[in-house]
Design an enzyme around this catalytic site. Structure first.
Site, PDB file in Angstrom:
ATOM      1  N   SER A  97      -9.348   2.049   3.326  1.00 40.57           N
ATOM      2  CA  SER A  97      -8.512   2.756   2.379  1.00 40.57           C
ATOM      3  C   SER A  97      -7.537   1.853   1.624  1.00 40.57           C
ATOM      4  O   SER A  97      -6.849   2.291   0.707  1.00 40.57           O
ATOM      5  CB  SER A  97      -7.714   3.836   3.109  1.00 40.57           C
ATOM      6  OG  SER A  97      -6.889   3.241   4.113  1.00 40.57           O
ATOM      7  N   SER A 126      -9.542  -0.387   7.607  1.00 44.30           N
ATOM      8  CA  SER A 126      -9.088  -0.208   6.230  1.00 44.30           C
ATOM      9  C   SER A 126      -8.418  -1.409   5.600  1.00 44.30           C
ATOM     10  O   SER A 126      -8.061  -1.371   4.426  1.00 44.30           O
ATOM     11  CB  SER A 126      -8.151   1.007   6.132  1.00 44.30           C
ATOM     12  OG  SER A 126      -8.860   2.198   6.343  1.00 44.30           O
ATOM     13  N   LYS A 158       0.832  -1.197   0.000  1.00 46.18           N
ATOM     14  CA  LYS A 158       0.000   0.000   0.000  1.00 46.18           C
ATOM     15  C   LYS A 158       0.869   1.251   0.000  1.00 46.18           C
ATOM     16  O   LYS A 158       1.874   1.323   0.712  1.00 46.18           O
ATOM     17  CB  LYS A 158      -0.918  -0.025   1.224  1.00 46.18           C
ATOM     18  CG  LYS A 158      -1.904   1.145   1.310  1.00 46.18           C
ATOM     19  CD  LYS A 158      -2.777   0.985   2.548  1.00 46.18           C
ATOM     20  CE  LYS A 158      -3.764   2.132   2.715  1.00 46.18           C
ATOM     21  NZ  LYS A 158      -4.614   1.951   3.917  1.00 46.18           N
TER      22      LYS A 158
END
Length: 488
Positions: A157, A181, A82
């Site tokens: 996210s 997330s 990420k």
């Protein structure tokens, strides 16, 4: 297709010499390239360095065979990271224009440990700006699409990481979980997502959103793969004062699948009016499967659950307000020139932060301001203690609690664009685990009538990720939801 193999299946095939790490990595890179125009799961694809890492892994495996030395099962396995987690010499934008062009000179401890085990970083995945969001729509570089339905969000996210794993771009990916997330996008994309206990995995190199809430997490095809990654990532770190020196865990993936003696709590506050009926139906059916495997199921209460949402949206923005103050156009990223220093600050921050980041910075700054600190932030921390106490009391009776991950399945892109509160409500079932600092695990348990994945969440005692992984693994031995893949 070798990209269909799970992490441990690919590891076994590499060990048998059925293909090389370079061939596996090349296949992943080719699949990424073919899907990216529609999926947009990645912000940066590291083709050259990934192939170099794969070749180095192949060389190490060859040398190990000659010497009879054992190697990590992760050697040569591709990994996506990420884009809020630092990897040296790869861009790290946090999905924001305010860090556009920033390349960190160091690697996060969690990633470094995986690289030392031989994992191959193929790229950085898309994310809501500074991990602020539940849909990946807040990325300054465009929304990621759900591989099960390209008109819908992948969750957030860590939506880019979840979509990459679901689409068979990579066997595993790293995400971060501040309020759900990792778990929520895992649910939306039909993969397994683990948020470890706060302190289990080092946060060094994770660019902070909410420092007392952030965790590095794992997205993988199944619980066994997640366990393999966690076994390497875990451990205290002198570079992170919040990491905990606790015994390492191991998960026996060859267990027979029995859950005899395991007690599971069903919190009545998590099955509420307004939840999508198919979500409740699939979660309750999954609980019945766990019960059939020998688990005892009892009803429990977490009475302060209703306060988790407002508490989170005071504490997290307050911490974000402090953490994001460093992005001013002076030390990192681009700068908008002005007539004087304050003008530079105002123009840079005013034009480079997106709407959601700006909203949370302003909310957090207000909550921390003189005259409001005690009334808002101080009170929120007190209620956070009550939420943690609820979990402590429940875990005196049970080994884990089971509940939905989110109230709904993946919603259409743009559905909550004009209603931030509706977006915040998507995290209502995941926030408490972060506030209490306990581990949480999401795994697929079925599909709704629109063929969208439904996930179930397990939350457990601090530092007992092994219990959650064993329960999910037992479930995945008798079901095949985790093996379903999107037709993309």
């Amino acid at each position: 297709m070798i990209t269909d193999l799970t992490l441990l299946e690919a590891a076994s095939a590499l060990q048998r010499g059925e293909f090389s790490s370079r061939e596996l990595t090349q296949s992943c890179l080719e699949r990424i390239a073919s899907l990216e125009p529609r999926l947009h799961a990645f912000l940066h694809i590291a083709v050259k360095s990934a192939l170099q890492q794969a070749e180095a892994a192949d060389k190490k495996r060859t040398e190990a065979r000659r010497s009879g030395e054992a190697v990590s099962p992760l050697l040569g396995i591709p990994l996506a990271v990420k884009d809020v987690i630092s990897v040296a010499d790869l861009p790290c934008t946090c999905g924001s224009r305010i860090l556009e062009g920033y390349v960190p000179p160091f690697t996060a401890t969690a990633v470094k440990r995986l690289q030392e085990a031989g994992m191959v970083v193929v790229g950085k995945t898309n994310t809501d700006e500074f991990a602020m969001g539940s849909s990946t729509e807040n990325s300054a570089y465009g929304v990621t699409h759900n591989p099960w339905d390209l008109s819908r969000v992948p969750g957030g996210s860590s939506g880019g990481s979840a979509a990459a794993v679901a689409a068979r771009n990579v066997p595993a990916a790293l995400g971060t979980d501040t309020g759900g997330s990792v778990r929520q996008p895992a649910s939306f994309c039909g993969v397994t997502g683990l948020k470890p206990t706060y302190g289990r995995v080092s946060r060094y190199g994770l660019i902070a959103y909410g420092s007392s809430l952030d965790c590095c997490g794992i997205l993988a095809r199944d619980a066994a793969d997640a366990a393999a990654v966690l076994s390497v990532m875990q451990g205290s770190d002198p570079l992170d004062s919040t990491s905990q020196d606790v015994p390492a865990i191991s998960v026996d993936i060859n267990n027979e699948g029995s859950l005899r003696g395991v007690r599971i709590g069903i919190p009545k506050e998590y099955f509420i009016e307004g939840i999508q009926p198919e979500v409740e139906e699939k979660v309750r059916a999954a609980i019945a499967v766990l019960q059939s495997l020998g688990a005892e199921v009892v009803e429990v209460s977490l009475p302060h659950t209703e306060y988790a949402l407002p508490v989170y949206y005071l504490i997290a923005p307050a911490e974000a307000s402090a953490n994001l103050a460093r992005y001013d156009g002076i030390r990192f990223g681009p700068r908008v020139e002005g007539s004087h220093l304050w003008d530079v600050f105002l123009k840079t921050r005013g034009t480079k932060f997106g709407d959601e980041a700006t909203r949370r910075i302003m909310l957090g700054t207000y909550a921390l301001s003189a005259g409001y600190y005690d009334a808002y932030y101080g009170q929120a921390q007190k209620v956070r203690t009550l939420i943690k106490r609820d979990f402590d009391q429940v875990f005196e009776r049970v080994d884990a609690v089971a509940c939905p991950v989110a109230p709904t399945t993946a919603f259409p892109i743009g559905a909550h664009g004009d209603d931030p509160l509706a977006m915040y409500l998507e995290d209502v079932f995941t926030l408490p685990a972060n506030l209490a600092g306990v581990p949480g695990l999401s795994f697929p348990v079925g599909f709704d009538t629109q063929d969208l994945p439904v996930g179930m969440q397990l939350m457990g005692k601090p530092f007992r990720e092994d219990m959650l992984l064993l329960m999910a693994h037992a479930y995945q031995q008798v079901t095949d939801w985790h093996r379903q893949k999107p037709k993309i």
